[in-house]
Scaffold this motif. Structure first.
Motif, PDB file in Angstrom:
ATOM      1  N   HIS B 249       0.835  -1.201   0.000  1.00 44.43           N
ATOM      2  CA  HIS B 249       0.000   0.000   0.000  1.00 44.43           C
ATOM      3  C   HIS B 249       0.874   1.257   0.000  1.00 44.43           C
ATOM      4  O   HIS B 249       1.921   1.265   0.638  1.00 44.43           O
ATOM      5  CB  HIS B 249      -0.913  -0.004   1.237  1.00 44.43           C
ATOM      6  CG  HIS B 249      -2.022   0.998   1.137  1.00 44.43           C
ATOM      7  ND1 HIS B 249      -1.854   2.321   1.468  1.00 44.43           N
ATOM      8  CD2 HIS B 249      -3.290   0.875   0.703  1.00 44.43           C
ATOM      9  CE1 HIS B 249      -2.990   2.967   1.248  1.00 44.43           C
ATOM     10  NE2 HIS B 249      -3.876   2.111   0.785  1.00 44.43           N
ATOM     11  N   LEU B 283      -0.080  -1.075  -4.994  1.00 44.59           N
ATOM     12  CA  LEU B 283      -1.162  -0.087  -5.102  1.00 44.59           C
ATOM     13  C   LEU B 283      -0.573   1.315  -5.217  1.00 44.59           C
ATOM     14  O   LEU B 283       0.446   1.619  -4.575  1.00 44.59           O
ATOM     15  CB  LEU B 283      -2.059  -0.136  -3.865  1.00 44.59           C
ATOM     16  CG  LEU B 283      -3.105  -1.248  -3.790  1.00 44.59           C
ATOM     17  CD1 LEU B 283      -2.468  -2.605  -3.559  1.00 44.59           C
ATOM     18  CD2 LEU B 283      -4.124  -0.940  -2.702  1.00 44.59           C
ATOM     19  N   SER B 315      -5.436   2.745  -7.939  1.00 44.21           N
ATOM     20  CA  SER B 315      -6.426   2.771  -6.858  1.00 44.21           C
ATOM     21  C   SER B 315      -6.891   4.185  -6.568  1.00 44.21           C
ATOM     22  O   SER B 315      -6.384   5.147  -7.137  1.00 44.21           O
ATOM     23  CB  SER B 315      -5.792   2.194  -5.587  1.00 44.21           C
ATOM     24  OG  SER B 315      -5.315   0.884  -5.790  1.00 44.21           O
ATOM     25  N   ASN B 337      -8.840  -1.714  -8.427  1.00 41.49           N
ATOM     26  CA  ASN B 337      -9.072  -1.796  -6.985  1.00 41.49           C
ATOM     27  C   ASN B 337     -10.019  -0.692  -6.540  1.00 41.49           C
ATOM     28  O   ASN B 337      -9.685   0.486  -6.610  1.00 41.49           O
ATOM     29  CB  ASN B 337      -7.710  -1.652  -6.287  1.00 41.49           C
ATOM     30  CG  ASN B 337      -7.829  -1.586  -4.782  1.00 41.49           C
ATOM     31  OD1 ASN B 337      -8.692  -2.238  -4.195  1.00 41.49           O
ATOM     32  ND2 ASN B 337      -6.966  -0.812  -4.159  1.00 41.49           N
TER      33      ASN B 337
END
Lengths: 390, 390
Positions: B249, B283, B315, B337
């Motif tokens: 992330h 991401l 994302s 996503n």
């Protein structure tokens, strides 16, 4: 108890709107009618906008958000994710202060009092050196340098942060070259010298290596917290086997702190986050050193660290001539950390160490550091080379 | 092999001078006559200025420095310390590209091909959801949501990055609530659904928890690499017990990437460093999403990741209506996503998932996403709510 964070926005940003986005978006987020039965719990996780203040002169605004402590895991990594995870990518905003409950995170295991007890030095600044050249010496070279400075009266030495576990001087070999000298100094003078060994590697190997180093006699560690992670600092600080002071290095701090309107203030990262993350002593640039650094921000770091008994270590471009300035700023509870300012003394590293002690003595007597008043000797040679900070 | 780094300086900076400072100061440093006998070794550790190019229009300069690979430990943490540790604090400079030898660091254990094999899906973008609300649901709530989206055809779901191991929904309990559904979907449909569980804590506990989660049936992990550390990603990726794909992330990336003249480019941190650090899927914000993001920088990330078989996961603000744009940009090798773009579909999360598949089907047929042409159904409802990206 709660967590309070100040976000600063540049002129032109709707700070009120952004503050609400943070309070909601960095916590529970939004929900719809499907979660009506969870409403009370969801609400209890939301952040709260405490105030938004606009500076009419600069146009900047500061928004203060309060976060529930139960949203995080009492550590720095989950804190950073909450207060500035996704939002760090949302536009110009800088985290300029983080206020945590006293019991949040970790206390230093040693800190100012513990490091002073280890050294048996209670009434003066500590003098610290950095092995130089940074990279390319052998373990034996490190031993040779260490012998010179340790017997000259040095309190602490550290590896350069650049020097990892490299073939040219593997970490354990550096320790093995230096550890006998720590023992010899102790035996001959009664003094303790700390060697903060740079501990590196992937998180699992780094922790194993730290334990091994301590078993083999390391009496301090150095960690590049911002390259390796706050979760690594926490693991080291909380590990029962790693019962030595942890010195943290600011490498990479500029990437997240130097921009005027992005990232976090230096006093947040090198002050608050380090102090609550488990550091015993924190290195950061001195404003009269070789890196551009704001005097006020340096003072904030000093105060945040000391409030938690963490040793401030102003660094980069430190040399004997700045002792008057440093001691005026810091008083006694400071570690003066010099690299070339000790290692490149015209008469060698031992003279560099002695020049620092001569400077402390001269300052305490209230005597001038102007060249025309300095007697011959190691301090004068240092001031001739690097100046007296004026 | 060597490491090459591009540093960009704003107008007015003497880039030639700064390049030399980096090449020396971030490697061996300087030395004096005392080390003449080590001269050859010390020199072999120095960086080298390859080129300094000035853009006459913007006034910006780009300096390329070559670093010896033997200065670092074949990992991201020591690399970051070397290329931008102390120097990050030296003034305005941004690391805009890092070129590493192919064998540097880690390869993804699964990456695009491995994740596709796990799912048995080879010919279309993968659809991924995020549990929302981010924080405040119980583990049972997570199970309930997971059941809806998993049976609707979802490929992957992840925790919100904000959601750590909290009392309201402890990590292991979330997994235990969701794991039976993974098995039920497999049994009833033959399909595999991945649940990327957010793994948190101090480095040692995080690694233990990751192993425990995998033993208990976690089939993917989520890591906030920039809050927890690249050394943690490396440890997870190299751990024999942790044989599941790792999703990374970008939380906190803005703190080190968003400023125009400081830190590192997003494509360095979320592209190169993640791809060589062991991530399987990365991401990052999509430029047509809810966060401000540069289209060119997004394309760079995509290409850097794919070059190493790492799955790109654009994302933030993704919803069914952007499928035409996303597939035009990415083709098939992309994970789309969506958080609220699935969870807040007017007819519920299952319809959110179905709307994505309807969008893929419609795009493949070359049909319009304009409201006047969209038939009634889940996709139309999504486009009514979130638009079609135009």
């Amino acid at each position: 108890m709660t967590i309070e964070v100040d976000y600063r926005f540049p002129a032109g940003v709707d700070a009120q709107k952004q503050a609400k986005i943070i309070a909601v978006g960095q916590t529970a987020g939004t929900w719809n009618a499907r979660f009506t039965d969870r409403e009370a719990t969801l609400k209890s996780h939301l952040g709260e906008v405490i105030s938004v203040e606009n500076d009419e002169v600069t146009g900047q605004s500061i928004a203060t958000i309060r976060f529930p402590e139960k949203n995080v895991e009492n550590d720095i990594s989950s804190l950073v994710t909450m207060i500035f995870g996704k939002y760090s990518m949302a536009g110009a905003a800088k985290v300029v202060a983080v206020r945590l409950p006293k019991e949040y995170g970790l206390q230093p295991q040693f800190g100012i009092t513990g490091i002073r007890e280890k050294l048996g030095v209670f009434d003066r600044p500590l003098i610290m050196a950095i092995f130089k050249p940074a990279l390319g010496l052998s373990a034996q070279d490190h031993g040779g340098i260490f012998k010179e400075v340790a017997f000259a009266g040095l309190d602490i030495i550290k590896d350069d942060e650049i020097l990892g576990d490299l073939d040219v001087a593997p970490t354990l070999e550096r320790l093995k070259a230096c550890r006998p000298i720590i023992d010899a100094v102790k035996q001959k003078t009664g003094r303790t010298v700390l060697y903060a060994v740079n501990v590196t590697g992937s998180a699992d190997k780094l922790l194993d290596k730290a334990r091994l180093l301590v078993r083999e006699g390391a009496n301090a560690l150095l960690v590049n917290v911002l390259s390796y992670g706050f979760s690594v600092l926490q693991a080291l600080a909380a590990d029962a086997e790693i019962n030595v002071p942890i010195f943290t290095h600011p490498a990479f701090a500029g990437a997240m702190c130097a921009a005027p309107n992005y990232g976090m203030a230096y006093s947040v990262v090198l002050g608050t986050l380090m102090a609550y993350g488990g550091a015993d002593a924190v290195l950061y640039p001195a404003h009269y050193g070789s890196l551009p650094f704001d005097k006020l921000e340096e003072a904030r770091i000093r105060d945040i660290l000391r409030d938690r008994n963490v040793f401030p270590v102003p660094s980069a471009g430190i040399h004997p001539g700045i002792v008057p300035k440093a001691v005026s700023d810091y008083g006694q509870d400071v570690i003066l950390n010099a690299g070339t300012g000790i290692m490149d003394h015209p008469d060698g590293p031992a003279s560099g160490v002695k020049a620092f002690f001569a400077a402390l003595e001269r300052f305490n007597k209230g005597e001038s550091f102007d060249l025309e008043n300095l007697p011959d000797g190691v301090l004068r040679k240092a001031v001739e080379k690097w100046g007296n900070g004026n």
